[in-house]
Design a protein around this motif. Structure first.
Motif, PDB file in Angstrom:
ATOM      1  N   GLN A  27       0.502  -1.027   0.287  1.00  0.00           N
ATOM      2  CA  GLN A  27      -0.352  -0.397  -0.004  1.00  0.00           C
ATOM      3  C   GLN A  27       1.214   1.228   0.352  1.00  0.00           C
ATOM      4  O   GLN A  27       0.608   2.020  -0.929  1.00  0.00           O
ATOM      5  N   PRO A  28       1.827   1.124   0.972  1.00  0.00           N
ATOM      6  CA  PRO A  28       2.744   2.354   0.695  1.00  0.00           C
ATOM      7  C   PRO A  28       3.194   2.808  -0.413  1.00  0.00           C
ATOM      8  O   PRO A  28       3.628   3.193  -0.701  1.00  0.00           O
ATOM      9  N   SER A  29       3.843   1.668  -1.571  1.00  0.00           N
ATOM     10  CA  SER A  29       4.360   1.500  -2.682  1.00  0.00           C
ATOM     11  C   SER A  29       3.458   2.203  -3.619  1.00  0.00           C
ATOM     12  O   SER A  29       4.286   3.140  -4.721  1.00  0.00           O
ATOM     13  N   VAL A  30       2.027   1.889  -3.554  1.00  0.00           N
ATOM     14  CA  VAL A  30       0.924   2.049  -4.123  1.00  0.00           C
ATOM     15  C   VAL A  30       1.114   4.114  -4.137  1.00  0.00           C
ATOM     16  O   VAL A  30       1.130   4.978  -4.990  1.00  0.00           O
ATOM     17  N   GLN A  31       0.895   4.336  -3.006  1.00  0.00           N
ATOM     18  CA  GLN A  31       0.698   5.592  -3.099  1.00  0.00           C
ATOM     19  C   GLN A  31       1.607   6.750  -3.560  1.00  0.00           C
ATOM     20  O   GLN A  31       1.749   7.424  -3.609  1.00  0.00           O
ATOM     21  N   LEU A  32       2.781   6.235  -2.687  1.00  0.00           N
ATOM     22  CA  LEU A  32       4.096   7.104  -3.128  1.00  0.00           C
ATOM     23  C   LEU A  32       4.158   6.731  -4.698  1.00  0.00           C
ATOM     24  O   LEU A  32       4.847   8.083  -5.586  1.00  0.00           O
ATOM     25  N   LYS A  33       4.074   5.792  -5.410  1.00  0.00           N
ATOM     26  CA  LYS A  33       4.111   5.878  -6.938  1.00  0.00           C
ATOM     27  C   LYS A  33       2.594   6.978  -7.289  1.00  0.00           C
ATOM     28  O   LYS A  33       3.163   7.190  -8.033  1.00  0.00           O
ATOM     29  N   ASN A  34       1.869   6.781  -7.490  1.00  0.00           N
ATOM     30  CA  ASN A  34       0.568   7.709  -6.935  1.00  0.00           C
ATOM     31  C   ASN A  34       0.858   9.333  -6.574  1.00  0.00           C
ATOM     32  O   ASN A  34       0.918  10.230  -7.654  1.00  0.00           O
ATOM     33  N   ALA A  35       1.397   9.297  -5.898  1.00  0.00           N
ATOM     34  CA  ALA A  35       2.422  11.150  -5.719  1.00  0.00           C
ATOM     35  C   ALA A  35       3.053  11.579  -6.690  1.00  0.00           C
ATOM     36  O   ALA A  35       3.185  12.605  -6.932  1.00  0.00           O
ATOM     37  N   ALA A  36       4.517  10.459  -7.137  1.00  0.00           N
ATOM     38  CA  ALA A  36       5.250  10.717  -7.969  1.00  0.00           C
ATOM     39  C   ALA A  36       5.065  11.197  -9.696  1.00  0.00           C
ATOM     40  O   ALA A  36       4.739  12.167 -10.381  1.00  0.00           O
ATOM     41  N   ALA A  37       3.745  10.318  -9.527  1.00  0.00           N
ATOM     42  CA  ALA A  37       3.320  10.516 -10.766  1.00  0.00           C
ATOM     43  C   ALA A  37       2.151  12.234 -11.161  1.00  0.00           C
ATOM     44  O   ALA A  37       2.393  12.473 -12.049  1.00  0.00           O
ATOM     45  N   LEU A  38       1.923  12.291 -10.035  1.00  0.00           N
ATOM     46  CA  LEU A  38       0.784  13.834  -9.906  1.00  0.00           C
ATOM     47  C   LEU A  38       1.922  14.085  -9.667  1.00  0.00           C
ATOM     48  O   LEU A  38       1.631  15.523  -8.671  1.00  0.00           O
ATOM     49  N   GLY A  39       2.815  14.437  -9.377  1.00  0.00           N
ATOM     50  CA  GLY A  39       4.179  15.801  -9.054  1.00  0.00           C
ATOM     51  C   GLY A  39       3.817  16.112  -7.938  1.00  0.00           C
ATOM     52  O   GLY A  39       3.572  17.300  -7.370  1.00  0.00           O
ATOM     53  N   GLN A  40       3.423  14.965  -6.727  1.00  0.00           N
ATOM     54  CA  GLN A  40       3.140  16.121  -5.264  1.00  0.00           C
ATOM     55  C   GLN A  40       3.950  15.443  -4.060  1.00  0.00           C
ATOM     56  O   GLN A  40       4.406  15.022  -3.585  1.00  0.00           O
ATOM     57  N   GLN A  41       5.146  16.597  -4.784  1.00  0.00           N
ATOM     58  CA  GLN A  41       6.455  16.205  -4.271  1.00  0.00           C
ATOM     59  C   GLN A  41       6.045  16.665  -2.573  1.00  0.00           C
ATOM     60  O   GLN A  41       7.049  16.561  -1.536  1.00  0.00           O
ATOM     61  N   GLU A  42       5.311  17.465  -1.997  1.00  0.00           N
ATOM     62  CA  GLU A  42       5.118  17.489  -0.544  1.00  0.00           C
ATOM     63  C   GLU A  42       5.313  16.480   0.251  1.00  0.00           C
ATOM     64  O   GLU A  42       5.893  15.985   1.205  1.00  0.00           O
ATOM     65  N   LYS A  43       4.432  15.853  -0.363  1.00  0.00           N
ATOM     66  CA  LYS A  43       3.760  14.356  -0.124  1.00  0.00           C
ATOM     67  C   LYS A  43       4.890  13.245  -0.188  1.00  0.00           C
ATOM     68  O   LYS A  43       5.079  12.461   0.830  1.00  0.00           O
ATOM     69  N   LEU A  44       5.650  13.061  -1.109  1.00  0.00           N
ATOM     70  CA  LEU A  44       6.921  12.450  -1.231  1.00  0.00           C
ATOM     71  C   LEU A  44       7.968  13.209   0.049  1.00  0.00           C
ATOM     72  O   LEU A  44       8.228  11.475   0.720  1.00  0.00           O
ATOM     73  N   GLU A  45       8.097  14.187   0.175  1.00  0.00           N
ATOM     74  CA  GLU A  45       8.726  15.041   1.439  1.00  0.00           C
ATOM     75  C   GLU A  45       8.660  14.493   2.687  1.00  0.00           C
ATOM     76  O   GLU A  45       9.222  14.222   3.748  1.00  0.00           O
ATOM     77  N   TRP A  46       7.384  14.559   2.595  1.00  0.00           N
ATOM     78  CA  TRP A  46       6.425  13.847   4.210  1.00  0.00           C
ATOM     79  C   TRP A  46       6.990  12.261   4.201  1.00  0.00           C
ATOM     80  O   TRP A  46       6.720  12.034   5.332  1.00  0.00           O
ATOM     81  N   ALA A  47       6.824  11.228   3.115  1.00  0.00           N
ATOM     82  CA  ALA A  47       6.436  10.228   3.245  1.00  0.00           C
ATOM     83  C   ALA A  47       7.916  10.076   3.640  1.00  0.00           C
ATOM     84  O   ALA A  47       8.315   8.531   4.288  1.00  0.00           O
ATOM     85  N   GLU A  48       9.304  10.753   3.123  1.00  0.00           N
ATOM     86  CA  GLU A  48      10.576  10.127   4.061  1.00  0.00           C
ATOM     87  C   GLU A  48      10.904  10.618   5.052  1.00  0.00           C
ATOM     88  O   GLU A  48      11.644   9.753   6.028  1.00  0.00           O
ATOM     89  N   LYS A  49       9.825  11.621   5.603  1.00  0.00           N
ATOM     90  CA  LYS A  49      10.528  12.200   7.190  1.00  0.00           C
ATOM     91  C   LYS A  49       9.657  10.156   7.843  1.00  0.00           C
ATOM     92  O   LYS A  49       9.859  10.261   9.081  1.00  0.00           O
ATOM     93  N   LEU A  50       8.805  10.028   7.565  1.00  0.00           N
ATOM     94  CA  LEU A  50       7.363   9.885   8.187  1.00  0.00           C
ATOM     95  C   LEU A  50       8.507   8.270   8.162  1.00  0.00           C
ATOM     96  O   LEU A  50       7.956   7.018   9.164  1.00  0.00           O
TER      97      LEU A  50
END
Length: 444
Positions: A406-429
């Motif tokens: 599930q995390p992998s699916v959500q991270l790929k979707n965020a990357a595809a949509l250009g949601q950089q803030e979500k990716l940075e938050w996931a990195e911290k999380l």
């Protein structure tokens, strides 16, 4: 989880509208159940005083759309329950849309702050007046009895009560007597300079009337009459302060004796009409009468003010009287506001942490379910005689894949949509940024 408060008070609406949406203590159990059924909101409490009617709710969904929908339902219910569509105010037909113009809505942090300010008397007509805390506790108790209070509202009310107690202990918010009862007494003293020569009639026997009796006695009023629906309750006050108890039904017979009339009952209709006052004035040979109607709905017909030799005031008229004693309280109020800000922040932080606790609990349950499923598979392979080392390796691979899916699916979707803030938050999380910085420091 979120909070919403919908209300109407002395600042937003005239008394002619406030009295139409007021609730008596006897009405509250039915009103609370009716409100929950009508709106679908599980947690509801109602506060109704002479200066305000407010509805406090806890919602599972705190999105803006949900807040607006609930606010609309509450106003619709208030209009429907009191059947005020047929009434008029300021020559306008009252309906839910127009009623909205006189009401206010607070949600989440604003709703929390508002309830604390109400509990401390900071939102009252009389700054810091102590009666409101007791009224709020009664409203909370009524909601508990009606079973319309759940964990969320319970936490909010208890926190507000604690804050109010702390503020009253640590500030001078209620040291100067500036209650409505005190204001009424002071106004009487301005009209009759020596109250020792006057007779005062108090209609009702509640907390406000009791406080009024105390102030009048301190000012030396010569005679006191207490009229109430039950003689026993009236006698409780006259036993304490002196005077004569009478029944409400005997008002017309003793009204002419009274120079000062102060009324505060829970009657839904006036208990004193223009005709009765006219007859009393004739018996008094038009000696002036000073009257204060503290009740909402009003106890004294508004038309009484048209009579000569009558000085009739309502709760709205007392605002000018109480200004003189407020300066000391205003300084205390500023300190109280700072304390409320801190307590609001503390409460909201605690509530948000509870949301995180629920999230963590659900996340743990989810991962433990996956673990147990994979462990069961591994145990079955071992029972069949499979190589333990291969079983452990398969268990580890399968568990890792399931946990990462599930995390992998959500991270790929965020990357595809250009949601950089979500990716940075996931990195911290996930602790990846920290790990990378630590590694680079060690390399250096």
């Amino acid at each position: 989880m979120g909070y919403i408060t919908a209300g109407i008070n002395h600042r937003t609406a005239p008394i002619s509208l406030r009295e139409q949406v007021a609730f008596s203590a006897d009405q509250l159990p039915d009103a609370l159940q009716n409100a929950r059924a009508y709106t679908g909101i599980e947690e509801i409490a109602i506060l109704s005083t002479c200066n305000r009617t407010e509805i406090y709710c806890a919602l599972h969904n705190s999105e803006v759309e949900a807040i607006e929908l609930c606010y609309g339902k509450l106003i619709d219910w208030l209009t429907h329950y009191h059947q005020i569509n047929s009434h008029q105010i300021n020559s306008h037909q009252i309906n839910s849309q127009l009623l909205t113009e006189y009401t206010y809505c607070f949600h989440d942090e604003e709703a929390v702050r508002h309830l604390m300010r109400v509990a401390c008397g900071l939102d009252s007509m009389v700054l810091g007046e102590p009666q409101i805390l007791g009224q709020l506790k009664s409203a909370y108790a009524s909601a508990q009895e009606a079973d319309t209070v759940g964990p969320a509202l319970n936490r909010l009310f208890q926190h507000s009560f604690t804050t109010a107690k702390q503020i009253r202990t640590e500030t001078a918010i209620n040291e100067q007597p500036v209650s409505v009862a005190y204001a009424a007494t002071r106004l009487a003293k301005q009209i009759f300079s020596d109250l020792s020569e006057n007779t005062a009639l108090l209609i009702g026997a509640g907390e406000t009337i009791e406080l009024t009796a105390r102030h009048l006695c301190q000012q030396g009023v010569s005679k006191l009459i207490v009229a109430n629906r039950t003689l026993e309750r009236a006698r409780l006050l006259t036993d304490r302060f002196g005077g004569r108890p009478v029944l409400l039904s005997d008002l017309s017979q003793i009204l002419h004796e009274s120079d000062i009339v102060i009324s505060s009952t829970a009657s839904p209709i006036p208990v004193l009409g223009k005709g009765a006052v006219e007859r009393a004035l004739k018996q008094r040979k038009h000696k002036p009468m000073f009257m204060v109607d503290i009740a909402v709905p009003r106890d004294i017909e508004p038309e009484v003010s048209e009579l000569p030799d009558v000085f009739l005031y309502t709760v709205d008229d007392l605002q000018d009287v109480i200004e003189d004693n407020l300066q000391q309280r205003k300084e205390a109020a500023r300190k109280a506001e700072r304390m409320i800000e801190a307590d609001t922040f503390e409460f909201m932080t605690r509530m948000r942490s509870l949301n995180a606790v629920n999230l963590l609990r659900n996340y743990r349950q989810s991962t433990e379910t996956i673990r147990d499923q994979e462990l069961e598979k591994a145990m079955q392979w071992l029972a069949r005689g499979a190589n333990p080392e291969e079983v452990l390796q398969q268990f580890a691979r399968s568990l890792t894949n399931k946990l990462m899916h599930q995390p992998s699916v959500q991270l790929k979707n965020a990357a595809a949509l250009g949601q950089q803030e979500k990716l940075e938050w996931a990195e911290k999380l996930l602790g990846l940024g920290i790990s990378q910085k630590t590694d680079s420091t060690q390399d250096a």
